[in-house]
Write an enzyme that holds these catalytic residues in place. Structure first.
Site, PDB file in Angstrom:
ATOM      1  N   LYS A  51       7.986  -1.249  -0.975  1.00  0.00           N
ATOM      2  CA  LYS A  51       7.999  -2.242   0.163  1.00  0.00           C
ATOM      3  C   LYS A  51       9.083  -3.290  -0.034  1.00  0.00           C
ATOM      4  CE  LYS A  51       5.773  -5.748   0.002  1.00  0.00           C
ATOM      5  NZ  LYS A  51       5.940  -6.619  -1.155  1.00  0.00           N
ATOM      6  N   LYS A  70      -6.343  -3.048  -4.953  1.00  0.00           N
ATOM      7  CA  LYS A  70      -6.975  -3.851  -5.567  1.00  0.00           C
ATOM      8  C   LYS A  70      -8.400  -3.526  -5.367  1.00  0.00           C
ATOM      9  CE  LYS A  70      -3.770  -7.751  -5.270  1.00  0.00           C
ATOM     10  NZ  LYS A  70      -3.423  -7.976  -6.676  1.00  0.00           N
ATOM     11  N   GLU A  88      -0.279 -18.338  -2.456  1.00  0.00           N
ATOM     12  CA  GLU A  88       0.357 -18.230  -3.708  1.00  0.00           C
ATOM     13  C   GLU A  88       1.074 -19.569  -3.855  1.00  0.00           C
ATOM     14  OE1 GLU A  88       2.233 -14.398  -4.432  1.00  0.00           O
ATOM     15  OE2 GLU A  88       2.928 -14.576  -2.588  1.00  0.00           O
ATOM     16  N   ASP A 131       7.899  -9.874   3.463  1.00  0.00           N
ATOM     17  CA  ASP A 131       7.352  -9.775   2.129  1.00  0.00           C
ATOM     18  C   ASP A 131       6.146  -9.437   2.154  1.00  0.00           C
ATOM     19  OD1 ASP A 131       7.595  -9.806  -0.732  1.00  0.00           O
ATOM     20  OD2 ASP A 131       6.858 -11.833  -0.768  1.00  0.00           O
ATOM     21  N   LYS A 186       3.934 -19.269   0.348  1.00  0.00           N
ATOM     22  CA  LYS A 186       4.408 -19.386  -1.136  1.00  0.00           C
ATOM     23  C   LYS A 186       4.466 -20.974  -1.332  1.00  0.00           C
ATOM     24  CE  LYS A 186       6.504 -15.393  -2.285  1.00  0.00           C
ATOM     25  NZ  LYS A 186       5.784 -14.717  -3.551  1.00  0.00           N
ATOM     26  N   HIS A 235       0.616  -2.495  -2.856  1.00  0.00           N
ATOM     27  CA  HIS A 235      -0.323  -2.659  -3.921  1.00  0.00           C
ATOM     28  C   HIS A 235      -1.688  -3.086  -3.577  1.00  0.00           C
ATOM     29  CE1 HIS A 235       1.423  -6.683  -4.700  1.00  0.00           C
ATOM     30  NE2 HIS A 235       0.277  -6.655  -5.217  1.00  0.00           N
ATOM     31  N   ARG A 244      22.031   1.202 -13.429  1.00  0.00           N
ATOM     32  CA  ARG A 244      23.309   0.991 -13.641  1.00  0.00           C
ATOM     33  C   ARG A 244      23.817   0.310 -14.925  1.00  0.00           C
ATOM     34  NH1 ARG A 244      23.795  -1.578  -7.692  1.00  0.00           N
ATOM     35  NH2 ARG A 244      22.029  -2.698  -8.680  1.00  0.00           N
ATOM     36  N   HIS A 273       0.568  -6.165   3.100  1.00  0.00           N
ATOM     37  CA  HIS A 273      -0.447  -6.501   2.748  1.00  0.00           C
ATOM     38  C   HIS A 273      -1.462  -6.946   3.592  1.00  0.00           C
ATOM     39  CE1 HIS A 273       1.758  -5.993  -0.875  1.00  0.00           C
ATOM     40  NE2 HIS A 273       2.033  -7.075  -1.087  1.00  0.00           N
TER      41      HIS A 273
HETATM   42  C1  BG6 Z   1       4.415  -8.836  -3.727  1.00  0.00           C
HETATM   43  C2  BG6 Z   1       5.047  -9.696  -2.885  1.00  0.00           C
HETATM   44  O1  BG6 Z   1       4.265  -7.658  -2.836  1.00  0.00           O
HETATM   45  O2  BG6 Z   1       3.231  -9.305  -3.733  1.00  0.00           O
HETATM   46  C3  BG6 Z   1       5.272 -10.957  -3.892  1.00  0.00           C
HETATM   47  O3  BG6 Z   1       6.588  -9.107  -3.024  1.00  0.00           O
HETATM   48  C4  BG6 Z   1       3.940 -11.576  -4.220  1.00  0.00           C
HETATM   49  O4  BG6 Z   1       6.131 -11.935  -3.332  1.00  0.00           O
HETATM   50  C5  BG6 Z   1       3.087 -10.715  -4.683  1.00  0.00           C
HETATM   51  O5  BG6 Z   1       3.997 -12.581  -5.129  1.00  0.00           O
HETATM   52  C6  BG6 Z   1       1.816 -10.943  -4.936  1.00  0.00           C
HETATM   53  O6  BG6 Z   1       0.987 -10.206  -5.519  1.00  0.00           O
HETATM   54  P1  BG6 Z   1      -0.618 -10.354  -6.118  1.00  0.00           P
HETATM   55  O7  BG6 Z   1      -1.097  -8.970  -6.497  1.00  0.00           O
HETATM   56  O8  BG6 Z   1      -0.109 -11.376  -7.288  1.00  0.00           O
HETATM   57  O9  BG6 Z   1      -1.317 -11.084  -5.374  1.00  0.00           O
END
Ligand code: BG6
Length: 487
Positions: free
Chosen positions: A155, A189, A223, A242, A339, A185, A55, A247
């Site tokens: 996602k 990995k 994390e 999330d 987190k 994603h 935008r 994942h």
């Molecule tokens: C994302 C989440 O999908 O994965 C984030 O939305 C998270 O909150 C991230 O920090 C972590 O990915 P990675 O590859 O750094 O472990």
């Protein structure tokens, strides 16, 4: 997928890649650096075009400058000449995600570029996925008459089962399932991809891969970061939407699935869906939700920018699951994510059963063997076992067999987004989630979402390893969490 781990000898076919939300965080941190890396190593066809859509009031030049700054921040060894060459292939279309006129302009822009094949990537907030799919289809951009049209959906896909179903219906009225790439994603990995090779290209591991030998499985995604400028998104999503629904359950499915007859998108996804159908939260009360409070120099979750000061959104979840089938009956799968934990570490631990009988006179009972698959950081696989310490006395020592990508290969592992973008261009959906799979995953986390709605929340200090109650979850079973991470 697996084949794309090796550098391509032939570049991928040229196509136009439309990045919706090109001015956003995901584009800056992940997508543009991944596209640049694929261009720099010759994997992307030199004629590939990248069309940014957002935008903001920008033009081609100002977008390139802005992306240049972002990519320089996220790519350590950026080659300015290569970047300039790549940036020359980036153009911009301005528009809102619900503006039919903007999609007409995008269609005309793509016609003028003249590449037959198109990828559309939704690097945008989740509420825009439906309007984007609708806008593309209404402007005739879902039709594959002149080339492929692939829609990549980020996602979280929905916020619960009902919304995911509605989104699937909306998207699948406009695109065929084979055109839709629902991204996760973690599947790209290297260690996640390696699970299939470890299990199905060796005879060593598969015979132990069941309740005969495995005592339990632990999956951890820890994390140290907080919301990092994503407070508004995170306070709507929380840890379950999330990372847990996607994942963590995907990793669980890769551990628990049966060997597919062939390693292709549908065979692999069929096997994962069977796991989700067999998967249950072990029992009510076997779920711990938490939220971080100030600690170790960090503010609490409720003090983070764009977070409701009274928020009851969980930033931590731990749960015990069971896979109800012959292979896994009786083997708990403990899964946790949070987190602002003490360290960054994503890993899978398979804890083996104790030997049925130990014929030595030992003062201590030897520890049980353990196979650890590290996804983040320092990817690798380690088998911990017992061995004799050298000397005249019979003493048992704890040793390990170790495979670390870093020590074995000179090239760093490709970023997950490089692998996934290439897979989309090449039409390989193995590492993407199918409609039924996403829905089955929402069904699995429904008890966690219920717990979230009830608001039971255990505080934990920022910088710790999560709430006490999560430790009690395993201690009640006579087990404990392993400390994740390389040491
Ligand atoms: C994302 C989440 O999908 O994965 C984030 O939305 C998270 O909150 C991230 O920090 C972590 O990915 P990675 O590859 O750094 O472990």
């Amino acid at each position: 997928m697996l084949a794309s781990c090796v550098p391509a000898t032939e570049p991928a076919p040229p196509c136009a890649i439309v990045v919706f939300g090109v001015t956003g965080d995901l584009a800056a941190r992940k997508l543009l650096p991944a596209l640049y890396a694929l261009h720099a190593n010759g994997t992307l066809h030199p004629k590939t075009a990248v069309v940014g859509f957002a935008r903001s009031d920008l033009d081609d030049e100002s977008l390139r400058r802005r992306l240049g700054e972002a990519v320089r921040e996220h790519v350590a060894d950026l080659d300015e000449d290569v970047w300039r060459e790549f940036a020359g292939r980036v153009t911009y279309v301005r528009g809102a995600y619900d503006d039919a006129g903007a999609f007409e302009r995008l269609a005309a822009h793509l016609d003028a570029i003249g590449l037959p094949d198109h990828v559309y990537y939704t690097a945008t907030p989740p509420e825009t996925y439906a309007p984007i799919a609708g806008g593309l289809a209404d402007a005739g951009m879902a039709s594959e008459r002149t080339g492929f049209r692939r829609l990549v959906v980020e996602k979280p896909f929905g916020i619960d089962l009902a919304s995911a179903r509605a989104l699937n219906e909306h998207v699948l009225e406009r695109f065929a399932e084979t055109q839709v790439y629902r991204i996760d994603h973690y599947l790209a990995k290297e260690t996640a991809q390696n699970l299939a090779v470890l299990r199905f290209a060796n005879t060593l591991f598969e015979p132990m891969w069941s309740n005969r030998t495995i005592d339990h499985v632990q999956i951890t995604m820890a994390e140290p970061l907080g919301t990092e400028g994503r407070g508004a998104f995170y306070d709507q999503a929380g840890v379950i939407r999330d990372v847990f629904q996607n994942h963590l359950l995907q990793l669980l499915a890769l551990v628990a699935m049966e060997p597919p007859g062939h390693y292709d998108a549908d065979s692999v996804r069929d096997e994962k869906v069977k796991v989700f159908h067999a998967l249950r939260c072990a029992a009510p009360g076997r779920t711990v939700l938490g939220q971080y409070v100030a600690g170790n120099g960090h503010p609490g979750y409720r003090e983070e920018a764009d977070v409701d000061p009274d928020s009851r959104m969980p930033t931590y979840a731990a749960a015990a699951f069971e896979v109800r089938n012959w292979r896994w009956a009786g083997v708990p799968f403990y899964v946790r994510a949070g987190k602002r934990l003490e360290r960054k570490a994503s890993e899978i631990v398979l804890r083996l059963k104790a030997p049925p009988y130990v014929p030595f006179d030992l003062t201590d009972v030897p520890k049980a063997d353990r196979l650890v698959l590290r996804l983040v950081p320092d990817e690798g696989i380690r088998l911990h076992f017992n061995a004799k310490r050298p000397g005249q006395d019979l003493e048992v020592d704890r040793v390990s067999l170790d495979f670390a990508y870093h020590g074995r290969y000179q090239r760093p592992n490709p970023d997950a987004y490089e692998t996934l973008l290439l897979d989309v261009i090449e039409g390989d959906a193995t590492l993407f989630m199918r409609a039924d799979e996403v829905e089955a995953q929402w069904r699995v986390v429904a008890p966690l979402l219920e717990a979230e709605a009830q608001g039971a929340l255990h505080p934990y200090p920022a910088g710790s390893m999560g709430p006490e109650a999560a430790h009690a979850l395993l201690e009640g079973d006579g087990r404990h969490w392993y400390r994740p991470g390389p040491d």
